[in-house]
Scaffold this motif. Structure first.
Motif, PDB file in Angstrom:
ATOM      1  N   GLU A   1      -1.706   3.369  11.500  1.00  0.00           N
ATOM      2  CA  GLU A   1      -1.022   3.117  12.779  1.00  0.00           C
ATOM      3  C   GLU A   1      -2.015   3.036  13.940  1.00  0.00           C
ATOM      4  OE1 GLU A   1       3.337   5.163  12.093  1.00  0.00           O
ATOM      5  OE2 GLU A   1       1.698   6.454  12.703  1.00  0.00           O
ATOM      6  N   THR A   2      -3.117   3.803  13.821  1.00  0.00           N
ATOM      7  CA  THR A   2      -4.087   3.865  14.905  1.00  0.00           C
ATOM      8  C   THR A   2      -5.142   2.769  14.813  1.00  0.00           C
ATOM      9  OG1 THR A   2      -3.805   6.256  14.871  1.00  0.00           O
ATOM     10  CG2 THR A   2      -5.680   5.420  16.110  1.00  0.00           C
ATOM     11  N   PHE A   3      -5.682   2.583  13.603  1.00  0.00           N
ATOM     12  CA  PHE A   3      -6.838   1.689  13.472  1.00  0.00           C
ATOM     13  C   PHE A   3      -6.512   0.334  12.855  1.00  0.00           C
ATOM     14  CE2 PHE A   3      -8.541   6.059  13.294  1.00  0.00           C
ATOM     15  CZ  PHE A   3      -9.389   6.005  14.386  1.00  0.00           C
ATOM     16  N   TYR A   4      -5.419   0.260  12.089  1.00  0.00           N
ATOM     17  CA  TYR A   4      -5.086  -1.005  11.425  1.00  0.00           C
ATOM     18  C   TYR A   4      -3.611  -1.367  11.647  1.00  0.00           C
ATOM     19  CZ  TYR A   4      -9.589  -0.811   9.025  1.00  0.00           C
ATOM     20  OH  TYR A   4     -10.928  -0.784   8.733  1.00  0.00           O
ATOM     21  N   PRO A   5      -3.183  -1.490  12.905  1.00  0.00           N
ATOM     22  CA  PRO A   5      -1.758  -1.761  13.126  1.00  0.00           C
ATOM     23  C   PRO A   5      -1.277  -3.057  12.467  1.00  0.00           C
ATOM     24  CG  PRO A   5      -3.029  -1.997  15.156  1.00  0.00           C
ATOM     25  CD  PRO A   5      -3.933  -1.366  14.152  1.00  0.00           C
TER      26      PRO A   5
ATOM     27  N   ILE B   1       0.852  -1.196   0.000  1.00  0.00           N
ATOM     28  CA  ILE B   1       0.000   0.000   0.000  1.00  0.00           C
ATOM     29  C   ILE B   1       0.884   1.241   0.000  1.00  0.00           C
ATOM     30  CG2 ILE B   1      -1.980   1.119   1.079  1.00  0.00           C
ATOM     31  CD1 ILE B   1      -2.564  -1.442   2.593  1.00  0.00           C
ATOM     32  N   THR B   2       0.455   2.253  -0.762  1.00  0.00           N
ATOM     33  CA  THR B   2       1.256   3.483  -0.879  1.00  0.00           C
ATOM     34  C   THR B   2       1.394   4.195   0.472  1.00  0.00           C
ATOM     35  OG1 THR B   2      -0.726   4.747  -1.409  1.00  0.00           O
ATOM     36  CG2 THR B   2       0.594   3.937  -3.259  1.00  0.00           C
ATOM     37  N   SER B   3       2.431   5.008   0.583  1.00  0.00           N
ATOM     38  CA  SER B   3       2.722   5.659   1.862  1.00  0.00           C
ATOM     39  C   SER B   3       2.939   7.158   1.704  1.00  0.00           C
ATOM     40  CB  SER B   3       3.973   5.025   2.479  1.00  0.00           C
ATOM     41  OG  SER B   3       5.036   5.097   1.548  1.00  0.00           O
ATOM     42  N   CYS B   4       2.316   7.770   0.689  1.00  0.00           N
ATOM     43  CA  CYS B   4       2.551   9.195   0.425  1.00  0.00           C
ATOM     44  C   CYS B   4       1.720  10.100   1.320  1.00  0.00           C
ATOM     45  CB  CYS B   4       2.203   9.537  -1.011  1.00  0.00           C
ATOM     46  SG  CYS B   4       3.080   8.555  -2.193  1.00  0.00           S
ATOM     47  N   SER B   5       0.609   9.579   1.818  1.00  0.00           N
ATOM     48  CA  SER B   5      -0.377  10.418   2.486  1.00  0.00           C
ATOM     49  C   SER B   5      -0.238  10.253   4.002  1.00  0.00           C
ATOM     50  CB  SER B   5      -1.769   9.978   2.004  1.00  0.00           C
ATOM     51  OG  SER B   5      -2.771  10.727   2.621  1.00  0.00           O
ATOM     52  N   PRO B   6       0.333  11.255   4.696  1.00  0.00           N
ATOM     53  CA  PRO B   6       0.677  11.060   6.110  1.00  0.00           C
ATOM     54  C   PRO B   6      -0.517  10.839   7.037  1.00  0.00           C
ATOM     55  CG  PRO B   6       1.063  13.331   5.431  1.00  0.00           C
ATOM     56  CD  PRO B   6       0.757  12.563   4.191  1.00  0.00           C
ATOM     57  N   ALA B   7      -1.689  11.372   6.661  1.00  0.00           N
ATOM     58  CA  ALA B   7      -2.868  11.126   7.503  1.00  0.00           C
ATOM     59  C   ALA B   7      -3.279   9.660   7.372  1.00  0.00           C
ATOM     60  CB  ALA B   7      -4.016  12.049   7.100  1.00  0.00           C
ATOM     61  N   TRP B   8      -3.105   9.124   6.186  1.00  0.00           N
ATOM     62  CA  TRP B   8      -3.378   7.695   5.977  1.00  0.00           C
ATOM     63  C   TRP B   8      -2.422   6.859   6.833  1.00  0.00           C
ATOM     64  CZ3 TRP B   8      -4.419   2.926   5.592  1.00  0.00           C
ATOM     65  CH2 TRP B   8      -3.527   1.995   5.063  1.00  0.00           C
TER      66      TRP B   8
ATOM     67  N   ASP C   1     -10.121  -3.692   5.630  1.00  0.00           N
ATOM     68  CA  ASP C   1     -10.667  -4.856   6.340  1.00  0.00           C
ATOM     69  C   ASP C   1     -10.278  -6.139   5.610  1.00  0.00           C
ATOM     70  OD1 ASP C   1     -11.785  -3.416   8.409  1.00  0.00           O
ATOM     71  OD2 ASP C   1     -13.713  -3.136   7.402  1.00  0.00           O
ATOM     72  N   GLU C   2     -10.331  -6.074   4.265  1.00  0.00           N
ATOM     73  CA  GLU C   2      -9.924  -7.235   3.464  1.00  0.00           C
ATOM     74  C   GLU C   2      -8.439  -7.542   3.636  1.00  0.00           C
ATOM     75  OE1 GLU C   2     -12.990  -6.965  -0.358  1.00  0.00           O
ATOM     76  OE2 GLU C   2     -10.885  -6.465  -0.613  1.00  0.00           O
ATOM     77  N   VAL C   3      -7.638  -6.473   3.624  1.00  0.00           N
ATOM     78  CA  VAL C   3      -6.189  -6.680   3.778  1.00  0.00           C
ATOM     79  C   VAL C   3      -5.905  -7.305   5.151  1.00  0.00           C
ATOM     80  CG1 VAL C   3      -3.925  -5.558   3.908  1.00  0.00           C
ATOM     81  CG2 VAL C   3      -5.611  -4.769   2.237  1.00  0.00           C
ATOM     82  N   ALA C   4      -6.568  -6.771   6.177  1.00  0.00           N
ATOM     83  CA  ALA C   4      -6.352  -7.282   7.539  1.00  0.00           C
ATOM     84  C   ALA C   4      -6.800  -8.731   7.657  1.00  0.00           C
ATOM     85  CB  ALA C   4      -7.101  -6.405   8.544  1.00  0.00           C
TER      86      ALA C   4
ATOM     87  N   TYR D   1       7.257   2.564  10.706  1.00  0.00           N
ATOM     88  CA  TYR D   1       5.982   3.008  11.268  1.00  0.00           C
ATOM     89  C   TYR D   1       5.804   2.458  12.681  1.00  0.00           C
ATOM     90  CZ  TYR D   1       5.583   3.683   6.279  1.00  0.00           C
ATOM     91  OH  TYR D   1       5.827   4.064   4.992  1.00  0.00           O
ATOM     92  N   GLN D   2       4.876   3.051  13.430  1.00  0.00           N
ATOM     93  CA  GLN D   2       4.639   2.597  14.800  1.00  0.00           C
ATOM     94  C   GLN D   2       3.143   2.424  15.058  1.00  0.00           C
ATOM     95  OE1 GLN D   2       4.998   5.840  17.746  1.00  0.00           O
ATOM     96  NE2 GLN D   2       6.016   7.045  16.157  1.00  0.00           N
ATOM     97  N   ALA D   3       2.793   1.348  15.749  1.00  0.00           N
ATOM     98  CA  ALA D   3       1.394   1.155  16.119  1.00  0.00           C
ATOM     99  C   ALA D   3       1.024   2.173  17.193  1.00  0.00           C
ATOM    100  CB  ALA D   3       1.187  -0.260  16.633  1.00  0.00           C
ATOM    101  N   ARG D   4      -0.170   2.729  17.091  1.00  0.00           N
ATOM    102  CA  ARG D   4      -0.622   3.736  18.065  1.00  0.00           C
ATOM    103  C   ARG D   4      -1.959   3.310  18.641  1.00  0.00           C
ATOM    104  NH1 ARG D   4       2.165   8.751  16.665  1.00  0.00           N
ATOM    105  NH2 ARG D   4       3.183   8.453  14.673  1.00  0.00           N
ATOM    106  N   THR D   5      -2.023   2.115  19.150  1.00  0.00           N
ATOM    107  CA  THR D   5      -3.318   1.597  19.599  1.00  0.00           C
ATOM    108  C   THR D   5      -3.747   2.178  20.939  1.00  0.00           C
ATOM    109  OG1 THR D   5      -2.038  -0.274  20.351  1.00  0.00           O
ATOM    110  CG2 THR D   5      -3.335  -0.607  18.377  1.00  0.00           C
ATOM    111  N   ASP D   6      -2.865   2.963  21.581  1.00  0.00           N
ATOM    112  CA  ASP D   6      -3.201   3.519  22.885  1.00  0.00           C
ATOM    113  C   ASP D   6      -4.066   4.766  22.773  1.00  0.00           C
ATOM    114  OD1 ASP D   6      -1.019   4.630  21.616  1.00  0.00           O
ATOM    115  OD2 ASP D   6      -0.192   5.449  23.460  1.00  0.00           O
TER     116      ASP D   6
END
Lengths: 158, 573
Positions: B307-311, B295-302, B481-484, B566-571
């Motif tokens: 990191e927050t919702f799909y670690p 998956i592309t990584s150009c869009s920082p909000a993505w 969701d499919e990727v996960a 990247y870092q997971a941000r599940t907290d």
């Protein structure tokens, strides 16, 4: 992990957002308040964002977001108590404890909750500390009561 | 089509349409505040009321269904008075400091008050003192200026699927807040800035970096350079009253040079560079059985959304930095050396159509040997402010060209400004890298048209690559969701946070105006159609950069400077 919340959630398998309020009520019953950890768990269980849960919970007066103090002071602001000057009682207690209604003091000893009517209008204005009722108060008397609990803590500790 | 009556004339409507939609088609404007065109109506603010001439009742046109026989007066005295009163009520607890507000002269509420002739404070309400939340590197929130229209809440939830904000409290204590009223930096906010675009007042703005940039420009010890993103040149014009979709690349470059930037570079150059790195990474993942889909990584909000919702999806993200960061890295660690400048003396500014780029620039992963790739990020809006502040008159300038070597770009790089652009550029280059031949028709129509999910498949030397493009984080959830779940049929997915891509980014000229976004898109495609250099792999400046400095795509230096983690941000709540 917040086991109390998890226990509540096991009673709601596959629940949707319509079960949010009963779950919040049970969690508060078990924990004494709604913690961030609890909201995170509830959110994951129901598929509801935390901001939404907080929005729902803050809509109702019954939910609190800080643990109750060791001494939980309920100040009656019902009609009879209001007429008898409960606004002043509340203000005096808030000033004495340096917290406002809904908050808990930093040392975790005191919390204040405003309630609509305790059902002891004959004693108006009335407060209730951990189930113990103090009626027909004045501002000075209310402050004295708070001081007496503070003193009890200072001498006995724990 | 059926007919209803507006101001005495028959106007057509389709079954199921609202009165507002019918009025709009007939060219009758009724002001709105809480309405968002692409979302279901809420009828919260009531500013759009019109008078039902049969009953004399006021009905909210945004949510009232058009019906045969319905007759409305859009500008009867009753309707106008009601609208004015509503604005007066909204102003009752609104700060009076318009002069000092970011939205001065560009505010929906101010504009309505002016249009409806509000000339005195007739109603005064109790004001609750609230703190300005400046905790986020990207977005500032001033709750006192909020009129509780709920547009930010709905944008965040229904368009972006983030729900960082919601209403909390009740009655006069009702306000917009994050979970537990925490500051934005502790919330799930992904900094996309779509709420800023939706906000009708100055309650939501970007966190400005203008002061830092101005100070740097005056500092004799600093060499201040600027890069501008592909979407900027086709959007900036609107801030100066020019028609949407005007490409003012040359004038903008001239203005930036006049302001004092030592070099003006084009981020489209590093978009080409990104394609070289990303295509190489994709080929490697496909041939060496790496994690797919990529998956592309150009869009920082993505990125923050993932990191927050799909670690669990993070290993699917390309490790490539975004073009902004790549260019920042090569400016500091390569270009500075070629100019004989100390790399620490370079002050690297970027002009972006994005608020999340401010967050990205501050990420700790973006430090190379302790130095950030980018020192300050300006949104399109801030760039316009900078040009105005330096009293630059665009119409008196001669167009100028970007500085080399990072001024040379292919039009494929320029397409990064639109949703589908990265995919189109990647397909053009992947075709060449794998088959050794150019794509017959360079236009990949399947990823260009339509909204939501677009798919395409590409067969190269017997290998079929399936690709998908999606923009708007809410739309991305289904794909993710499919990727996960491990059931995604794709090899390569492009995700852009904002609906339509960067041309509709959170740093763009204010307002949710789909027509303007379409014009910006058309401008990008026109640039591509007219270009002679249309593929990233033919960009000579990129080839030269590999020859002289980087080595080969995906090589050691590339990995040090152009790739990230990247870092997971599940907290986060």
């Amino acid at each position: 992990m917040n086991t109390m919340t998890e226990q509540v959630l096991t009673r709601y398998p596959g629940a949707g957002r319509d079960k949010l309020i009963p779950i919040l009520q049970e969690v508060q019953e078990a924990d004494g308040y709604i913690s961030k950890e609890a909201v995170a768990l509830i959110g994951r269980h129901l598929g509801v964002p935390a901001s939404k849960i907080y929005g729902v919970a803050t809509f109702y007066n019954q939910f609190r977001f800080t643990p109750k103090g060791k001494y939980h002071i309920m100040v009656c602001r019902g009609t009879a108590c209001h007429v008898k000057g409960s606004a002043d009682i509340l203000e005096r207690i808030e000033r004495a404890l340096k917290i406002t209604a809904g908050e808990t003091s930093r040392d975790g000893l005191f919390s204040i909750e405003v309630v609509a009517c305790i059902g002891a209008c004959g004693l108006a204005p009335v407060i209730c500390v951990n189930g113990e009722y103090h009626g027909k108060l004045t501002g000075d008397a209310a402050e004295k009561i708070v001081k007496s609990y503070q003193q009890r803590e200072a001498t006995h500790g724990n | 089509m059926e007919q209803m009556i507006a101001n005495g004339n028959m106007i057509p409507f389709e079954k199921g349409e609202t009165v507002l939609t019918a009025l709009k088609r007939a060219g009758i404007r009724v002001p709105t505040l809480c309405h968002i065109d692409c979302l279901p109506p809420v009828g919260a603010c009531r500013i759009c009321v019109v008078e039902d001439t049969a009953t004399g009742q006021l009905i909210p046109s945004c949510s009232f269904p058009a019906a045969p026989g319905l007759s409305v007066a859009t500008h009867s005295v009753k309707a106008l008075k009601a609208r004015k009163t509503i604005v007066e009520l909204l102003l009752a607890n609104h700060p009076d400091d318009c002069l000092y507000c970011d939205r001065n002269l560009n505010c929906d509420l101010q504009k309505l008050a002016e249009e409806l002739g509000v000339r005195q404070r007739r109603i005064s309400g109790e004001r609750i003192a609230q703190f300005v939340d400046n905790s986020s590197p990207a977005i500032m929130r001033d709750p006192e200026k909020c009129i509780l229209c709920g547009k930010c809440v709905r944008t965040c939830e229904e368009i972006q699927g983030v729900s960082a904000l919601d209403f909390s409290g009740r009655g006069s204590k009702c306000k917009i807040s994050t979970a537990f009223d925490q500051s934005l930096n502790l919330s799930t906010c992904v900094s996309c800035g779509q709420c800023v675009m939706a906000c009708p007042t100055g309650a939501l703005t970007e966190r400005s970096s203008l002061r830092e940039v101005m100070n740097a420009l005056q500092d004799p010890k600093k060499t201040v350079v600027i890069q501008h993103a592909p979407a900027i040149s086709v959007s900036l014009a609107e801030e100066f009253g020019l028609p949407a979709g005007s490409d003012i690349m040359g004038l903008m470059t001239a203005a930036l040079k006049k302001i004092g930037f030592k070099a003006v570079f084009d981020t489209s150059f590093s978009a080409d560079l990104t394609i070289m790195e990303e295509a190489t990474e994709l080929v490697e993942r496909v041939t060496k059985k790496g994690v797919l889909p990529m998956i592309t990584s150009c869009s920082p909000a993505w990125i923050k959304f993932a990191e927050t919702f799909y670690p669990t999806v993070l290993p699917h993200l390309s490790t490539c930095k975004s073009p902004q960061q790549m260019l920042g890295a090569v400016i500091r660690h390569y270009w500075a050396g070629t100019q004989g400048i100390d790399k620490k003396a370079v002050y690297s500014v970027s002009a972006m159509p994005c608020t999340a780029k401010k967050f990205e620039a501050e990420r700790e992963e973006m430090l190379v040997k302790g130095a950030p790739d980018i020192d300050a990020v300006l949104t399109t809006r801030e760039l316009a402010k900078l040009i105005r502040m330096y009293s630059i008159e665009l119409d008196k300038l001669e167009p100028a060209a970007c500085d080399l070597p990072f001024g040379e770009r292919s039009s494929a790089g320029k397409l990064f400004g639109a949703s589908g652009g990265v995919m189109e550029a990647a397909i053009r280059t992947a075709h060449y890298l794998i088959t050794g031949r150019e794509l017959g028709n360079l236009v990949v129509a399947a990823v260009r048209s339509g909204v939501g999910l677009r798919e395409t498949a590409l067969t190269l030397n017997g290998l079929t690559l399936k690709a998908a493009v999606v923009s708007g984080l809410g739309n991305a959830r289904k794909v993710l969701d499919e990727v996960a779940a491990g059931t995604s049929p794709y090899h390569f997915i492009e995700i852009m946070s904002c609906p339509g891509g960067c041309i509709n980014g959170g740093g763009q000229p204010r307002g949710i105006d789909r027509e303007n976004v379409k014009r910006r898109l058309a401008a990008l495609y026109a640039i591509d159609a007219a270009a002679t250099l249309r593929v990233s792999h033919k960009n000579r400046a990129v080839a030269e950069l590999y020859e002289k400095f980087l080595g080969k795509p995906g090589g050691h230096t590339s990995h040090e400077l152009l790739h990230t983690t990247y870092q997971a941000r599940t907290d986060l709540l």
